[in-house]
Design a protein around this motif. Structure first.
Motif, mmCIF file in Angstrom:
data_model
loop_
_atom_site.group_PDB
_atom_site.id
_atom_site.type_symbol
_atom_site.label_atom_id
_atom_site.label_comp_id
_atom_site.label_asym_id
_atom_site.label_seq_id
_atom_site.Cartn_x
_atom_site.Cartn_y
_atom_site.Cartn_z
ATOM 1 N N LYS A 18 0.642 -1.456 0.018
ATOM 2 C CA LYS A 18 0.127 -0.126 -0.081
ATOM 3 C C LYS A 18 0.833 1.180 -0.092
ATOM 4 O O LYS A 18 1.646 1.574 0.945
ATOM 5 C CB LYS A 18 -0.867 0.015 1.249
ATOM 6 N N TYR A 19 0.969 1.845 -1.196
ATOM 7 C CA TYR A 19 1.731 2.999 -1.498
ATOM 8 C C TYR A 19 1.008 4.353 -1.051
ATOM 9 O O TYR A 19 -0.158 4.566 -1.518
ATOM 10 C CB TYR A 19 2.397 3.018 -2.707
ATOM 11 N N ILE A 20 1.652 5.208 -0.409
ATOM 12 C CA ILE A 20 1.102 6.490 -0.244
ATOM 13 C C ILE A 20 2.262 7.526 -0.596
ATOM 14 O O ILE A 20 3.354 7.802 -0.146
ATOM 15 C CB ILE A 20 0.783 6.806 1.388
ATOM 16 N N THR A 72 -5.866 6.801 8.057
ATOM 17 C CA THR A 72 -7.005 6.290 7.707
ATOM 18 C C THR A 72 -6.498 4.860 7.211
ATOM 19 O O THR A 72 -7.302 3.856 7.313
ATOM 20 C CB THR A 72 -8.039 6.865 6.494
ATOM 21 N N SER A 73 -5.641 4.917 6.324
ATOM 22 C CA SER A 73 -4.898 3.689 5.529
ATOM 23 C C SER A 73 -4.406 2.771 6.705
ATOM 24 O O SER A 73 -4.793 1.492 6.647
ATOM 25 C CB SER A 73 -3.948 3.888 4.660
ATOM 26 N N ILE A 74 -3.693 3.300 7.561
ATOM 27 C CA ILE A 74 -3.104 2.399 8.715
ATOM 28 C C ILE A 74 -4.371 2.040 9.651
ATOM 29 O O ILE A 74 -4.304 0.597 9.880
ATOM 30 C CB ILE A 74 -2.168 3.147 9.602
ATOM 31 N N TRP A 75 -5.405 2.643 9.756
ATOM 32 C CA TRP A 75 -6.413 2.205 10.699
ATOM 33 C C TRP A 75 -7.211 1.198 10.119
ATOM 34 O O TRP A 75 -7.541 0.033 10.677
ATOM 35 C CB TRP A 75 -7.415 3.190 11.034
ATOM 36 N N LEU A 76 -7.450 1.212 8.658
ATOM 37 C CA LEU A 76 -8.174 0.014 7.975
ATOM 38 C C LEU A 76 -7.431 -1.173 8.329
ATOM 39 O O LEU A 76 -8.099 -2.193 8.337
ATOM 40 C CB LEU A 76 -8.277 0.524 6.499
ATOM 41 N N THR A 77 -6.224 -1.451 8.193
ATOM 42 C CA THR A 77 -5.639 -2.541 8.633
ATOM 43 C C THR A 77 -5.415 -2.940 9.947
ATOM 44 O O THR A 77 -5.792 -4.041 10.505
ATOM 45 C CB THR A 77 -4.011 -2.489 7.920
ATOM 46 N N GLY A 89 -4.412 9.986 -1.731
ATOM 47 C CA GLY A 89 -5.744 10.057 -0.792
ATOM 48 C C GLY A 89 -6.781 10.774 -1.495
ATOM 49 O O GLY A 89 -7.621 11.350 -0.768
ATOM 50 N N SER A 90 -6.843 10.648 -2.864
ATOM 51 C CA SER A 90 -7.927 11.506 -3.494
ATOM 52 C C SER A 90 -9.188 10.931 -3.189
ATOM 53 O O SER A 90 -10.253 11.639 -3.337
ATOM 54 C CB SER A 90 -7.621 11.652 -5.080
ATOM 55 N N ASN A 91 -9.365 9.724 -2.804
ATOM 56 C CA ASN A 91 -10.513 8.908 -2.657
ATOM 57 C C ASN A 91 -10.960 8.940 -0.972
ATOM 58 O O ASN A 91 -11.714 7.995 -0.800
ATOM 59 C CB ASN A 91 -10.706 7.549 -3.397
ATOM 60 N N LEU A 92 -10.019 9.538 -0.216
ATOM 61 C CA LEU A 92 -10.527 9.524 1.207
ATOM 62 C C LEU A 92 -11.666 9.810 1.574
ATOM 63 O O LEU A 92 -12.314 8.673 2.423
ATOM 64 C CB LEU A 92 -9.533 10.532 1.886
ATOM 65 N N ALA A 93 -12.353 10.617 0.994
ATOM 66 C CA ALA A 93 -13.813 11.020 1.572
ATOM 67 C C ALA A 93 -14.875 9.623 1.162
ATOM 68 O O ALA A 93 -15.568 9.270 1.951
ATOM 69 C CB ALA A 93 -14.251 12.265 0.912
ATOM 70 N N MET A 94 -14.517 9.147 0.055
ATOM 71 C CA MET A 94 -15.285 8.081 -0.453
ATOM 72 C C MET A 94 -15.102 6.820 0.646
ATOM 73 O O MET A 94 -15.947 6.229 0.955
ATOM 74 C CB MET A 94 -15.280 7.331 -1.709
ATOM 75 N N VAL A 95 -13.715 6.599 0.931
ATOM 76 C CA VAL A 95 -13.472 5.510 1.963
ATOM 77 C C VAL A 95 -14.127 5.771 3.220
ATOM 78 O O VAL A 95 -14.669 4.745 3.868
ATOM 79 C CB VAL A 95 -11.889 5.138 2.225
ATOM 80 N N ASP A 129 -12.710 0.459 -0.416
ATOM 81 C CA ASP A 129 -12.228 0.145 0.975
ATOM 82 C C ASP A 129 -10.654 0.374 1.003
ATOM 83 O O ASP A 129 -10.071 -0.044 2.092
ATOM 84 C CB ASP A 129 -12.591 -1.198 1.415
ATOM 85 N N GLU A 130 -9.972 0.736 0.071
ATOM 86 C CA GLU A 130 -8.790 0.989 0.149
ATOM 87 C C GLU A 130 -8.368 2.639 -0.099
ATOM 88 O O GLU A 130 -8.620 2.980 -1.136
ATOM 89 C CB GLU A 130 -7.737 0.311 -0.660
ATOM 90 N N VAL A 131 -7.657 3.277 0.614
ATOM 91 C CA VAL A 131 -7.155 4.789 0.292
ATOM 92 C C VAL A 131 -6.037 4.575 -1.033
ATOM 93 O O VAL A 131 -4.988 3.922 -0.961
ATOM 94 C CB VAL A 131 -6.556 5.441 1.430
ATOM 95 N N ASP A 132 -6.179 5.478 -1.872
ATOM 96 C CA ASP A 132 -5.420 5.271 -3.076
ATOM 97 C C ASP A 132 -4.173 6.227 -2.756
ATOM 98 O O ASP A 132 -3.903 6.801 -1.534
ATOM 99 C CB ASP A 132 -6.148 5.858 -4.236
#
Length: 516
Positions: A299-301, A394-399, A326-332, A320-323
């Motif tokens: 998962k690259y940021i 957000t990406s860290i928390w999802l994991t 982070g452009s899709n953060l709101a949708m996640v 269900d994954e932040v790109d």
């Protein structure tokens, strides 16, 4: 994956004795600008975009995540070598066809060489070391691929599919033998019950199941036949049963033969070695699948994340994954359930001192709110640092929220976060907090057998000092690798260091941050 290195990429030399980078739960790249940090770190998303895409070669230099340009721009321009090498050390854990049990680790060293022809990147060479055996496939001037076992050339001729890569390593198959025999389908043999061929005739005539080492297969059979139990008129039925069993189910299933129980530990090891050499294309398929599983979990940021917006348009998408931007953060965040949203709010409050959430709305637009000490504020009215840190946390928390780490058929493979400059636009206090959260998540997941690796590059001394504080208070210095990159004569030099038990850095260059 234990460690890796690149050779002849950008500012890295093609020295075969160059140092491997150890991959720890926390691996941090540090160095001055343009010293090679990003080139080294971005090989992870480079491999992910190469594996996920239908490519015309093994490496997709310009893709969804990163842009190296092309082979001609990625290659070290000061080097006379025209080959870029990707080198890895890893384990095939338990599910390799060469494993006798699911508890057995099979250590592998792999080196893939690629080169450029016109504007295309093509396979040049492959070397695999496992079970004390080295097998190499190398391009020769005649346009064919020679096969070497422990440095000695074999009589096998391989073909490599450069036109349609189905993984990191191009597919490899047996073309024939230098003596003139061609690969042949075994359907006519398997459908003839009355045929009587001894083992050697069978191998000589049909190159059984892509075996690249005729002598190796013979030695394998000789080892087993000397221990055979049972009454056989000839060995043909046993041959077919054993070879079919290995090809489709692996050595664990064929180990049920009575002969295996009479083999010594050394003889069993020799069986594994002969199978590795004889069925090298099959083994490469397994390695390819391992790389596919590993790099799909990267998962690259990217260093510059998308700026926050005041309102976001509703889209009926499940993400269900932040790109990587982070452009899709709101949708996640919008896709989180009420229960998940409460958990995320509590987690962000406990770790960072603020709550993040998307309130429920009947409108076609929604907003991201930040709550600090009871005061709610739209994210666009917060400092720029919030828009930069939110995709990371957000990406860290999802994991972190996902308590399970699904098993692939290659065993337990970690999720690997690759983050560039996580400290951008953050106050030093928040930088320290973020570093401590990285350590907490990586070390906790490792302890419960659901590993996460976090690899990031930084210019922040604050983050390094914060990790030292973690080591001093909680221990775990073996879980952190500090990689210092410096340039000498336009070549990147790598030094690996870490902390002592008191949280002080070892091998720290004088004046590294201050310049004095």
């Amino acid at each position: 994956m234990y460690s890796y290195r690149v050779r002849n990429l950008r500012s890295f030399s093609d020295d075969p004795n160059s140092e491997y980078i150890e991959i720890c739960p926390l691996t941090i790249f540090i160095g001055t600008n343009s010293c090679g940090k990003s080139s080294l770190l971005r090989t992870f998303p480079l491999l992910r975009q190469s594996i996920e895409s239908h490519t015309s070669g093994p490496i997709l230099w310009y893709g969804k995540y990163v842009d190296y340009g092309a082979f001609s721009e990625a290659k070290n321009k000061s080097s006379s070598s025209e080959i870029i090498f990707f080198d890895y050390k890893f384990d095939l854990r338990g599910d390799s066809s060469l494993s006798f049990s699911q508890n057995e680790d099979l250590s592998v060293d792999l080196s893939l060489g690629v080169t450029g022809i016109e504007k295309s990147t093509v396979f040049d060479s492959l070397t695999v070391k496992a079970l004390g055996v080295e097998v190499s496939v190398k391009y020769n001037e005649d346009g064919a691929f020679n096969v070497y076992v422990n440095g000695e050339i074999t009589d096998a001729i391989l073909t490599v599919n450069n036109k349609k890569s189905q993984g990191f390593i191009p597919s490899i198959s047996l073309l024939g033998w230098r003596g003139g025999a061609e690969g042949c389908d075994l359907g006519d043999v398997e459908n003839s019950e009355d045929i009587e061929l001894n083992y050697y005739e069978l191998i000589d005539k049909y190159n059984y199941y892509q075996a690249i080492s005729r002598d190796g297969v013979k030695r394998l059979y000789e080892t087993l036949s000397s221990k055979l139990q049972g009454d056989y008129e000839n060995f043909y039925d046993f041959e077919r049963e054993f070879l079919n069993g290995f090809y489709f189910d692996g050595i664990e299933s064929v180990s049920e033969f009575d002969s295996f129980s009479l083999l010594s530990k050394e003889e069993l090891f020799n069986v594994q070695k002969e199978l590795l050499v004889a069925y090298f294309p099959t083994f490469i398929d397994e390695v390819n699948h391992y790389f596919e599983c590993y790099f799909q979990r990267v998962k690259y940021i990217a260093p510059l994340r998308s700026t926050a917006e005041r309102f976001y348009r509703f889209q009926d998408l499940h993400i269900d994954e932040v790109d990587h931007t982070g452009s899709n953060l709101a949708m996640v965040l919008r896709n989180l359930s009420n229960h998940q949203m409460r958990l995320f709010k509590d987690w962000s409050l406990n770790n960072f001192g603020f709550e993040v959430y998307v309130p429920v709305s009947d409108s076609l637009h929604y907003e991201i709110l930040i709550n600090i000490d009871g005061q709610e504020t739209n994210i666009s009215d917060m400092g720029f640092g919030f828009s930069q840190i939110l995709p990371i946390i957000t990406s860290i928390w999802l994991t972190e929220y996902s308590k399970s780490n699904p098993l692939s058929i290659r065993g337990r493979i970690p999720i690997t976060y690759v983050i560039e400059q996580p400290e951008l636009h953050l106050h030093p206090k928040m930088q320290a907090t973020l570093a401590k959260v990285f350590a907490k998540v990586a070390m906790f997941k490792r302890n419960i057998g659901s590993p996460i690796n976090i690899i990031f590059e930084t210019h922040s001394k604050t983050m390094i000092d914060a990790l030292g504080d973690v080591v001093e208070e909680y221990g775990g210095r073996e879980s952190i690798n500090i990689v210092i990159l410096e340039k000498e004569n336009n070549i990147t030099k790598v030094t690996q260091t870490g902390f002592d038990d008191e949280g002080d850095l070892l091998k720290w260059p004088i004046g590294f941050f201050s310049g004095r």
